[in-house]
Design an enzyme around this catalytic site. Sequence first.
Site, mmCIF file in Angstrom:
data_model
loop_
_atom_site.group_PDB
_atom_site.id
_atom_site.type_symbol
_atom_site.label_atom_id
_atom_site.label_comp_id
_atom_site.label_asym_id
_atom_site.label_seq_id
_atom_site.Cartn_x
_atom_site.Cartn_y
_atom_site.Cartn_z
ATOM 1 N N ASP A 315 0.826 -1.211 0.000
ATOM 2 C CA ASP A 315 0.000 0.000 0.000
ATOM 3 C C ASP A 315 0.859 1.260 0.000
ATOM 4 O O ASP A 315 0.638 2.185 -0.789
ATOM 5 C CB ASP A 315 -0.945 0.003 1.202
ATOM 6 C CG ASP A 315 -2.024 -1.062 1.091
ATOM 7 O OD1 ASP A 315 -2.266 -1.549 -0.033
ATOM 8 O OD2 ASP A 315 -2.622 -1.423 2.121
ATOM 9 N N ASN A 338 0.950 -8.363 -6.094
ATOM 10 C CA ASN A 338 -0.377 -8.315 -5.465
ATOM 11 C C ASN A 338 -1.080 -6.974 -5.635
ATOM 12 O O ASN A 338 -2.248 -6.843 -5.286
ATOM 13 C CB ASN A 338 -0.313 -8.734 -3.991
ATOM 14 C CG ASN A 338 0.406 -7.749 -3.105
ATOM 15 O OD1 ASN A 338 1.196 -6.935 -3.572
ATOM 16 N ND2 ASN A 338 0.149 -7.839 -1.817
ATOM 17 N N LYS A 342 -5.785 -5.987 -5.853
ATOM 18 C CA LYS A 342 -6.278 -5.075 -4.816
ATOM 19 C C LYS A 342 -7.633 -4.500 -5.252
ATOM 20 O O LYS A 342 -8.361 -5.114 -6.036
ATOM 21 C CB LYS A 342 -5.249 -3.970 -4.568
ATOM 22 C CG LYS A 342 -3.949 -4.460 -3.966
ATOM 23 C CD LYS A 342 -4.106 -4.767 -2.490
ATOM 24 C CE LYS A 342 -2.784 -5.056 -1.819
ATOM 25 N NZ LYS A 342 -2.934 -5.204 -0.356
ATOM 26 N N LYS A 413 -13.583 4.900 1.887
ATOM 27 C CA LYS A 413 -13.286 3.497 2.217
ATOM 28 C C LYS A 413 -12.390 3.400 3.447
ATOM 29 O O LYS A 413 -12.590 2.529 4.302
ATOM 30 C CB LYS A 413 -12.627 2.816 1.013
ATOM 31 C CG LYS A 413 -12.240 1.362 1.240
ATOM 32 C CD LYS A 413 -11.654 0.769 -0.034
ATOM 33 C CE LYS A 413 -11.024 -0.590 0.225
ATOM 34 N NZ LYS A 413 -11.999 -1.630 0.577
#
EC number: 2.5.1.19
Length: 435
Positions: A315, A338, A342, A413
């Site tokens: 992230d 990855n 996401k 979010k």
Amino acid sequence: MQDSLTLKPVDYIQGKINIPGSKSISNRVLLLSALSNGKTILKNLLYSDDIKYMLKALLKLGIFYKLDKKKSKCTIYGISDAFSVKNKIKLFLGNAGTAMRPLLAILSLKKNKIILTGEKRMKERPIHHLVDSLRQGGANITYKNKKKFPPLYIKGGFKGGKIFIDGSISSQFLSSLLMAAPLAELDTEIIVKNQLVSKPYINLTINLMEKFGISVSILNDYKHFYIKGNQKYISPKKYYIESDLSSATYFLAAAAIKGGSIQINGIQKKSIQGDINFIKILKQMGVSIQWKKNSVICKKNKLLGITVDCNHIPDAAMTIAILGVFSKKKVYIKNIYNWRVKETDRIYAMSTELKKIGARVITGKDYIKVYPVKNFIHAKINTYNDHRIAMCFSLISLSGTSVTLLNPKCVNKTFPSFFKNFYSICHYSNINKNI
């Protein structure tokens, strides 16, 4: 919030910021508190869309909780067991992976008839690695629509035992197994196949489990885990949630680009969050960092290019990619496969949107190279309903060129107050502040 938001050019960055609680910690401790004995008081809780989905799910599962007026303190009353619901129910979890994955594992423990579903993007995010592992332990889980993806129908049956799991896609799969294992009938032995991604998040999960009375044996350099079965989570009574370091990266980067300086409160050098390593990377890039007891100060200095393996901080790596357009030489971020599973395919999204503002970008299956930009172009940035895309590209307003974000409300979010906080550190010359 409007469907688009144009951020005007910022003259310089200066200020102090308080960051809300960590999303990763908030959803984990909400779940662990619900599974524990008695009352747990959680302070500095993040109250965002992902957390709301977890809270609504817990309510449907029979958990009672109270939020204070600021919605930053939650008192939750645990049941000292896994969830068992007599009636067939459906839990809608939006695009909250930190709710979907652990709830799937926990709900597999007892006899249930529960459907887990979510938004369109959630139905595109593969979950079969976790489903396959739970089935190895006896879980009865079926795919409602498309194989390998939510929605899922859970009937329970997970008993533990010897479990294999692919560690290369998402650490949340392993974290979910770890959290469910102590409540299983049998002891659980977890063997990780392939390279484990985001290892700091596994450490985070284990650290939180220990706070709730459960120990996990880590063997063979995170390839092998052992957890005793038939245990109970024990409430710590009170738990303070660290400020979210992933959210802090945007403000630290802002100071590195256009400081002035930023002081971020509520962050300690010994944080249990893996994204603390973002600050180490900033130092490697030449940025000035000063630690205080409960805060960190970031000041602009030179901003050098870097080649960095971000397998364990996927992230925060997105913010590093944005720094690439402001740095003296290219930024090469590798081992980030990855990103593709996401909230959106982040390698594709970052590459596409960076090119709009004039950047040269090279991508591969698991890497991105971002080159410095001399002449920035005003662009309308598609955020792909991905909160981190929106927050990352807000930093382009520090280039001397405005930037327009489509669907800026996607920040809800994880960080509903992001723009309010961002404006508070932005200083403008000869123009009005954004409204």
